[in-house]
Design a protein around this motif. Sequence first.
Motif: not given
Length: 219
Positions: A78-85
């Motif tokens: 989930l952490t790695a999937s974050q697309r926003n800053p």
Amino acid sequence: MGWIKDRLFRGRTAGARTAGLCDCCNDPLERTHAYYLPTRDVGLSQAYWESAFTLSKGMIDLLDEQERLRYFGEHLRLTASQRNPWSVCESCGEFFVFDRDTARDHAVHDSRPAGNGAVDPSGCVLFAAAAWEHVFGRWPANVTPHAVVDTCDLCRRNIHSQAFSFTVPPSRMADFLAAGVVDGPSVSAAGPGKDQWEMCQPCMGRLVARCHRAGIGSA
């Protein structure tokens, strides 16, 4: 374990970052006092992972071993999937080594930092696993172990192969101690045959942040 996503990110899903909160500690945060970081910088920070696992330790300790390993894997994904800053407060900014002036400018103007976007979890797993070992006292069984190649001369954390570490000359460390930007060391790295201080990523992140606030160079 779908509850993990709600517990960890509290609405910080792709395309809809929660406004007004630090994305590391969830404390209220004005954008003009924030730093914007790409997910890459977050995933590569052992200090971030240590903080995240420590915040959830009470809950994780209630899980059986298989549930703990699933939690680890899901949190990593989930952490790695974050697309926003990531919007990070001054305190949590100590977890990272980054250009603070540029990151603050991105926050003030609500713009995207270089390298922004989701990352491959495999590139972050070493740092998450090292943090898991530090918080829970054991390497996660679902991650290939990395050898311990050194220890931090300030905090005695293990430094694993392929992890980030930094060296500081004794003369420069003396400057940092005199300026009060580094805690008094628990061990001496200036003994016979030792002409450099070896520092882990969490200690270096804290040092760089303190130097920035004090207006002195960390290089």
